[in-house]
Design an enzyme around this catalytic site. Sequence first.
Site, mmCIF file in Angstrom:
data_model
loop_
_atom_site.group_PDB
_atom_site.id
_atom_site.type_symbol
_atom_site.label_atom_id
_atom_site.label_comp_id
_atom_site.label_asym_id
_atom_site.label_seq_id
_atom_site.Cartn_x
_atom_site.Cartn_y
_atom_site.Cartn_z
ATOM 1 N NE ARG A 158 63.378 -54.558 -15.296
ATOM 2 C CZ ARG A 158 64.311 -53.712 -14.864
ATOM 3 N NH1 ARG A 158 64.170 -53.169 -13.656
ATOM 4 N NH2 ARG A 158 65.347 -53.421 -15.583
ATOM 5 C CG HIS A 172 25.724 -27.870 -22.985
ATOM 6 N ND1 HIS A 172 25.804 -29.102 -22.357
ATOM 7 C CD2 HIS A 172 26.788 -27.822 -23.818
ATOM 8 C CE1 HIS A 172 26.849 -29.758 -22.797
ATOM 9 N NE2 HIS A 172 27.475 -28.998 -23.679
ATOM 10 C CD GLU A 210 50.920 -44.573 -21.762
ATOM 11 O OE1 GLU A 210 52.140 -44.753 -21.568
ATOM 12 O OE2 GLU A 210 50.414 -43.452 -22.020
ATOM 13 C CG HIS A 220 26.549 -34.083 -24.000
ATOM 14 N ND1 HIS A 220 27.885 -34.204 -24.336
ATOM 15 C CD2 HIS A 220 26.090 -33.022 -24.711
ATOM 16 C CE1 HIS A 220 28.213 -33.254 -25.194
ATOM 17 N NE2 HIS A 220 27.136 -32.532 -25.443
ATOM 18 C CG HIS A 231 58.618 -46.095 -14.137
ATOM 19 N ND1 HIS A 231 58.764 -44.747 -13.939
ATOM 20 C CD2 HIS A 231 58.716 -46.292 -15.477
ATOM 21 C CE1 HIS A 231 58.962 -44.146 -15.109
ATOM 22 N NE2 HIS A 231 58.925 -45.059 -16.052
ATOM 23 C CG HIS A 280 23.066 -32.873 -21.972
ATOM 24 N ND1 HIS A 280 24.032 -31.987 -21.545
ATOM 25 C CD2 HIS A 280 23.046 -33.859 -21.051
ATOM 26 C CE1 HIS A 280 24.582 -32.427 -20.430
ATOM 27 N NE2 HIS A 280 24.001 -33.571 -20.109
#
Length: 665
Positions: A521, A261, A412, A66, A474, A26
């Site tokens: 759990r 690019h 997350e 890149h 879940h 690139h």
Amino acid sequence: MPSRRELANAIRALSMDAVQKANSGHPGAPMGMADIAEVLWNDFLRHNPANPKWENRDRFVLSNGHGSMLLYSLLHLTGYDLTIGDLKQFRQLHSKTPGHPEYGYAPGIETTTGPLGQGISNAVGFAIAEKVLAAQFNTPGHDIVDHHTYVFLGDGCMMEGISHEACSLAGTLGLGKLIAIYDDNGISIDGEVEGWFTDDTQKRFEAYGWHVLPDVDGHNAEAVKTAIEQTHQVTDKPSLICCKTIIGWGSPNKQGKEECHGAALGEDEVTLVRETIGWEHDPFVVPQEIKDLWDARAEGADAEAAWREKFEAYREAYPELAAEYQRRMAGNLPQQWAEKASEFIAAVNEMGESIATRKASQKALEGFGPMLPEFMGGSADLAGSNLTLWSGSKPLSENSFDGNYIYYGVREFGMSAIMNGIALHGGFIPYGGTFLIFSEYARNALRMAALMRIQTLFVYTHDSIGLGEDGPTHQAVEQLSTLRMIPNMSVWRPCDAVETAVAWKTAIERKQGPTSLVFSRQGLPHQMRTSEQLANISRGGYIIRDCDDTLDGIIIATGSEVSIAIEAAEGLAQQGVNVRVVSMPCTDVFDAQDTEYKEAVLPSNVIARVAVEAGVPDYWLKYAGLNGKVIGINRFGESAPGKEVMNYFGFTAENVAQTVNAVIA
């Protein structure tokens, strides 16, 4: 004396030459950002090429990875151990200059970048680490932690959702020493971005709470210099400099276009670039007078020497703080760690609590946390469920950075990449929690941690269909196996509080890669162990229940299924069937054991085997063998109380016993 433009042209020439020689890469970004890079690296960046690990260096991250030849050119020109020969090996097998910057391949590479958006997120982690260390160790008159984090990023990073997650939190936390420079060239691989990216970036980042400098001419060195100087005056919020640039600047036929690019310019165009920018030198040749102006070795050595002089004064005034700072930056555990950690595990074993392993994890944090001021915890808005908070947790906030816990919010992916940056910076062992199912949001950051071999601890609770009522959205099914498939990712799924404590200890001691700690759990029963069994937990798999007579079969289980396996084995014993139960909380650690140990646990002459795990079964075939069976789940779960769901899918002692009998028959 060479001009600033001539210094920048050295970057352009080296970058296009290396890409052309490889016929891959690139060139556009390095050529477009060369003027910005020249100003930053020659006028602002504090670093020492002779010591790339100097603790108080500024950190530089190329988020648009890149454009790696930009970074490789800078490292070579400023005096790092990266030769012209290395640049000529760009994108070749086992070279120090791979297609994207790889942490550990060449000196001066702070993080692996390429998956867009993660570099800026790592940079947020770097800046958090700097600010926390400064709050923990600096004293009046002794600012031994005092450096900036600079990051280059492009349109792709801006479009990736993770940049929103990380930059939003950076603004909330007021990371004043984080300076991002945006290569606003309006081009991506598919062409002009105005057809799919029309955000008002200035307003977006101002809404995050950033200081934004818009419309800076990225090809005007004085304008770039003035902008960076202005960011240094703003210490209460991160800064974004939006630089207008032309991708592939200097290429008469391809600049400003997507053609430059992601592909070599071509020999003819490279020749034209040389003519256009006035670079009258052969490929990979940089005149000595330009080399001399780029060389940062003397200045870098002086900067580090001045800092070390300051540190010696600090050590004299605060010897304990200085020693602790050095220990943490070296990544060493406290002197009495091994002894105290073993004592804690023995105490957990003696207590014999039957609790959910997520609760056992919190108790492990209570046990290990006071020994480890380097802990930096957190959760993605699930602290009350993940139980990642312990009594010594002190949250970070914009006005209080002497803590050890980050409320990441529902981010997350951002959390995981930020933790990677904290780990890379040094001085911390970061851990962060969410539900196991939401590891999917963060998956590429987990992969990057494993690729870089860094110590990031991912805490995942609610590990299976056993979580119950929240239902299949879940309930993790395939996640355990796919985590185990990531090279260099260690995955622990303990069956009780004792295995949980060992899992944490092992993760804390593992410095060459990340660990996923997977917890239940629901409550799980304590398992009785001999001292030998207790010691063997750390080997990843061990005999948790055995029989005196010749083995008829073996049950292998993890997590919540271990107690089911033991119950099945006890029932089978009453029928005269001799079955061993192997608890295998960590398959990768077990697989790394010597052949003799593995044979002692899973003797090859016992082919009647049943593996039990509340997840997809295919992974366990390598242990169960062609003659064995795997009790797993090949579909999504159901919404109901956890025990009912487990029973419905066959995770019962009765079904395990029946399966063992079928295998033996």
